[in-house]
Design a protein around this motif. Structure first.
Motif, mmCIF file in Angstrom:
data_model
loop_
_atom_site.group_PDB
_atom_site.id
_atom_site.type_symbol
_atom_site.label_atom_id
_atom_site.label_comp_id
_atom_site.label_asym_id
_atom_site.label_seq_id
_atom_site.Cartn_x
_atom_site.Cartn_y
_atom_site.Cartn_z
ATOM 1 N N HIS A 1 0.825 -1.187 0.000
ATOM 2 C CA HIS A 1 0.000 0.000 0.000
ATOM 3 C C HIS A 1 0.871 1.253 0.000
ATOM 4 C CE1 HIS A 1 -3.588 -2.421 0.547
ATOM 5 N NE2 HIS A 1 -2.922 -3.116 1.452
ATOM 6 N N ASP A 2 0.247 2.390 0.173
ATOM 7 C CA ASP A 2 0.987 3.637 0.141
ATOM 8 C C ASP A 2 1.974 3.710 1.289
ATOM 9 O OD1 ASP A 2 -1.974 5.442 -0.896
ATOM 10 O OD2 ASP A 2 -0.448 4.391 -2.065
ATOM 11 N N ALA A 3 2.879 4.696 1.221
ATOM 12 C CA ALA A 3 3.903 4.856 2.254
ATOM 13 C C ALA A 3 3.261 5.178 3.593
ATOM 14 C CB ALA A 3 4.855 5.990 1.855
ATOM 15 N N PRO A 4 3.950 4.836 4.698
ATOM 16 C CA PRO A 4 3.401 5.123 6.022
ATOM 17 C C PRO A 4 3.157 6.610 6.222
ATOM 18 C CG PRO A 4 5.253 3.597 6.159
ATOM 19 C CD PRO A 4 5.201 4.105 4.757
ATOM 20 N N TYR A 5 2.339 6.909 7.257
ATOM 21 C CA TYR A 5 2.067 8.294 7.597
ATOM 22 C C TYR A 5 3.360 9.056 7.853
ATOM 23 C CZ TYR A 5 -2.859 7.201 8.507
ATOM 24 O OH TYR A 5 -4.162 6.832 8.406
ATOM 25 N N THR A 6 3.398 10.309 7.442
ATOM 26 C CA THR A 6 4.502 11.194 7.801
ATOM 27 C C THR A 6 3.914 12.485 8.346
ATOM 28 O OG1 THR A 6 4.601 12.092 5.554
ATOM 29 C CG2 THR A 6 6.062 10.239 6.065
ATOM 30 N N ILE B 1 -5.008 2.581 21.225
ATOM 31 C CA ILE B 1 -5.876 3.189 20.216
ATOM 32 C C ILE B 1 -5.000 3.869 19.162
ATOM 33 C CG2 ILE B 1 -7.719 4.844 19.802
ATOM 34 C CD1 ILE B 1 -8.481 4.523 22.786
ATOM 35 N N ARG B 2 -5.137 3.455 17.896
ATOM 36 C CA ARG B 2 -4.310 3.982 16.802
ATOM 37 C C ARG B 2 -5.206 4.475 15.679
ATOM 38 N NH1 ARG B 2 0.147 4.191 19.945
ATOM 39 N NH2 ARG B 2 1.040 2.129 20.400
ATOM 40 N N TRP B 3 -5.013 5.735 15.272
ATOM 41 C CA TRP B 3 -5.852 6.331 14.242
ATOM 42 C C TRP B 3 -5.515 5.777 12.862
ATOM 43 C CZ3 TRP B 3 -9.903 9.636 15.097
ATOM 44 C CH2 TRP B 3 -10.034 10.117 16.416
ATOM 45 N N LEU B 4 -6.568 5.488 12.084
ATOM 46 C CA LEU B 4 -6.444 5.072 10.691
ATOM 47 C C LEU B 4 -6.770 6.209 9.738
ATOM 48 C CD1 LEU B 4 -8.300 1.639 11.004
ATOM 49 C CD2 LEU B 4 -5.820 1.973 10.875
ATOM 50 N N ASP C 1 -4.822 1.033 5.631
ATOM 51 C CA ASP C 1 -5.311 -0.319 5.362
ATOM 52 C C ASP C 1 -4.399 -1.394 5.946
ATOM 53 O OD1 ASP C 1 -7.238 -2.098 4.116
ATOM 54 O OD2 ASP C 1 -5.626 -2.636 2.725
ATOM 55 N N THR C 2 -3.481 -1.021 6.836
ATOM 56 C CA THR C 2 -2.523 -1.994 7.354
ATOM 57 C C THR C 2 -2.357 -1.828 8.846
ATOM 58 O OG1 THR C 2 -1.299 -1.865 5.261
ATOM 59 C CG2 THR C 2 -0.180 -2.917 7.115
ATOM 60 N N VAL C 3 -2.270 -2.939 9.560
ATOM 61 C CA VAL C 3 -1.901 -2.913 10.969
ATOM 62 C C VAL C 3 -0.727 -3.849 11.190
ATOM 63 C CG1 VAL C 3 -4.177 -2.294 11.864
ATOM 64 C CG2 VAL C 3 -3.600 -4.712 11.539
ATOM 65 N N LEU C 4 0.161 -3.459 12.102
ATOM 66 C CA LEU C 4 1.187 -4.339 12.639
ATOM 67 C C LEU C 4 0.805 -4.616 14.082
ATOM 68 C CD1 LEU C 4 4.440 -2.560 11.374
ATOM 69 C CD2 LEU C 4 3.183 -4.407 10.254
ATOM 70 N N TYR C 5 1.012 -5.848 14.545
ATOM 71 C CA TYR C 5 0.608 -6.157 15.909
ATOM 72 C C TYR C 5 1.461 -7.275 16.492
ATOM 73 C CZ TYR C 5 -2.108 -9.992 13.732
ATOM 74 O OH TYR C 5 -2.498 -11.093 13.022
ATOM 75 N N THR C 6 1.470 -7.333 17.826
ATOM 76 C CA THR C 6 2.129 -8.410 18.558
ATOM 77 C C THR C 6 1.067 -9.257 19.236
ATOM 78 O OG1 THR C 6 2.396 -6.966 20.486
ATOM 79 C CG2 THR C 6 4.242 -7.100 18.929
ATOM 80 N N GLN D 1 -1.105 -7.208 8.904
ATOM 81 C CA GLN D 1 -2.362 -7.622 8.283
ATOM 82 C C GLN D 1 -2.937 -6.494 7.439
ATOM 83 O OE1 GLN D 1 -6.865 -8.654 9.747
ATOM 84 N NE2 GLN D 1 -5.234 -9.858 10.681
ATOM 85 N N SER D 2 -3.457 -6.865 6.278
ATOM 86 C CA SER D 2 -4.232 -5.942 5.452
ATOM 87 C C SER D 2 -5.660 -5.920 5.974
ATOM 88 C CB SER D 2 -4.212 -6.386 3.990
ATOM 89 O OG SER D 2 -5.197 -5.694 3.246
ATOM 90 N N ILE D 3 -6.161 -4.743 6.330
ATOM 91 C CA ILE D 3 -7.514 -4.634 6.876
ATOM 92 C C ILE D 3 -8.555 -5.024 5.827
ATOM 93 C CG2 ILE D 3 -9.216 -3.002 7.803
ATOM 94 C CD1 ILE D 3 -6.918 -1.485 9.079
ATOM 95 N N SER D 4 -8.330 -4.651 4.588
ATOM 96 C CA SER D 4 -9.339 -4.898 3.552
ATOM 97 C C SER D 4 -9.413 -6.359 3.138
ATOM 98 C CB SER D 4 -9.061 -4.023 2.331
ATOM 99 O OG SER D 4 -7.773 -4.301 1.802
ATOM 100 N N THR D 5 -8.289 -7.066 3.129
ATOM 101 C CA THR D 5 -8.273 -8.445 2.650
ATOM 102 C C THR D 5 -8.121 -9.475 3.763
ATOM 103 O OG1 THR D 5 -5.866 -8.560 2.314
ATOM 104 C CG2 THR D 5 -7.205 -7.627 0.523
ATOM 105 N N GLY D 6 -7.613 -9.071 4.925
ATOM 106 C CA GLY D 6 -7.364 -10.014 6.003
ATOM 107 C C GLY D 6 -6.081 -10.805 5.850
#
Length: 361
Positions: free
Chosen positions: A26-31, A177-180, A240-245, A255-260
């Motif tokens: 997907h697109d580059a991370p937030y800056t 809590i993380r903003w999308l 559209d992406t989360v990283l998690y432990t 994980q891709s939020i849209s596709t799982g």
């Protein structure tokens, strides 16, 4: 996804592999367009910012990097309320406090927790009231979106806990809590436990349940993310992406939020527990190993007691994994500044939790 308990270890982990962190194509991370912090500390030096007799917890940066919020215990009040405190990025005196000081609130412990400053001046947080007794369940708990300027008088209480997202599992609170987007975020649903006093029981027992996405543009509309059971921390590099432990696991999942679709973004090595991740651009930080203990409490499930660990800084471009606090205080609950150069964390030195600042090399 396999549940892989880890051993209780102290020390640096060995990186076993690295996959690109740039969210599934997907697109580059937030800056964020901010100037670097100009504090009085040398790169890599640790400095304690708070000296409260009570606990100071869960630092969270403002989007412009000028200051940060954290939850501060009010030892000057008989009810020991936990309020939000605002402090400049380089430390100093508290600039502002956000508390419920209404007389009607004096018969309860009021807790403002898990602050997440977001776009357009928004502030997401969890507001909880307890009876003035230890080891008792909460009286009320709300997931709230307000503004930093008027967090109490102009708020939108999205829903009360306990809550069950459609197709998900019941949970009794929220953390990380993380903003999308300006109208959506992801959080870790949690259940807190209040065991009877015993030799091995602690009043801060938390079990993460799963990740939940909230869209409040019209709703709110909520949905759990698949394959995120026991997700212990989360960060979002793009909408559209989360990283998690995961509890007891050394890996960082993506994980891709849209596709799982889910894969492993990084593995800190078998036998250690990774948690409290944060990400800015190329730089990933995580607490690894240290004084952390995964236990199974009868009737309660898995609980991960955490008194901090070593902070690893991973660079995707350089292919490096370094530790910033080896031999120093153990840290937990990381918050990486918008420019990726300064780290805030909790550390317990002297019997209470305080906020520490580390300028990264």
């Amino acid at each position: 996804m396999a549940f892989r308990p880890a051993l209780i270890l102290r020390g640096a982990a060995t990186a076993c592999g690295f996959a690109a962190l740039a969210g599934c194509g997907h697109d580059a991370p937030y800056t964020f367009a901010v100037e670097p912090s100009s504090g009085p500390f040398q790169a890599g030096q640790m400095a304690r910012l708070t000296f409260n007799l009570g606990d100071d917890l869960d630092p969270a940066w403002l989007p412009d990097g000028s200051a940060f919020l954290y939850t501060s215990e009010r030892t000057d009040r008989i009810d020991h309320d936990r309020c939000f405190a605002l402090m400049a990025a380089t430390g100093g005196t508290v600039l502002r406090r956000i508390c419920n000081t209404a007389p009607a609130a004096d018969d309860s412990l009021d807790v403002f927790g898990y602050a997440s400053p977001g776009p357009a001046g928004r502030l997401a947080f969890v507001y909880t009231t307890f009876d003035l007794r230890r080891l008792t369940p909460y009286r009320s708990r709300d997931l709230v979106v307000g503004t930093l300027d008027s967090p109490l008088t102009r708020t939108d209480r999205l829903y009360d806990f306990p809550y069950k997202a459609p197709g998900g599992f019941p949970h009794y609170g929220a953390s990380h809590i993380r903003w999308l987007s300006p109208t959506s975020f992801v959080y870790t649903g949690i259940t807190d436990h209040y065991p009877e006093p015993c030799k091995d029981c602690r009043p801060d027992a938390l079990t993460p349940i799963q990740l939940v996405v909230v869209d409040f543009s019209a709703g709110p509309v909520t949905r759990p993310l698949p394959n995120t059971i026991y997700a212990s921390s989360v960060v979002s590099p793009d909408p559209d992406t989360v990283l998690y432990t995961v509890l007891g696991d050394s890996r960082v999942y993506r994980q891709s939020i849209s596709t799982g679709m889910t894969d492993v973004a990084f593995d800190f090595g078998f036998g250690v527990i990774a948690r409290d991740i944060d990400l800015r651009g190329d730089r990933l930080v995580a607490v690894v190993g240290g004084d952390v203990n995964l236990v199974l409490l009868p009737g309660l499930g898995y609980v991960q007691y955490d008194d901090g660990g070593e902070v690893h800084v991973v660079s995707r471009l350089a292919g490096t994994d370094s530790v910033v606090n080896r031999g120093g205080p153990l840290l937990r609950h990381l918050a990486l500044s918008p420019d990726g150069r300064v780290l805030l964390a909790e550390s317990n030195v002297g019997g209470s939790w305080d906020i520490w600042r580390v300028e990264l090399p």
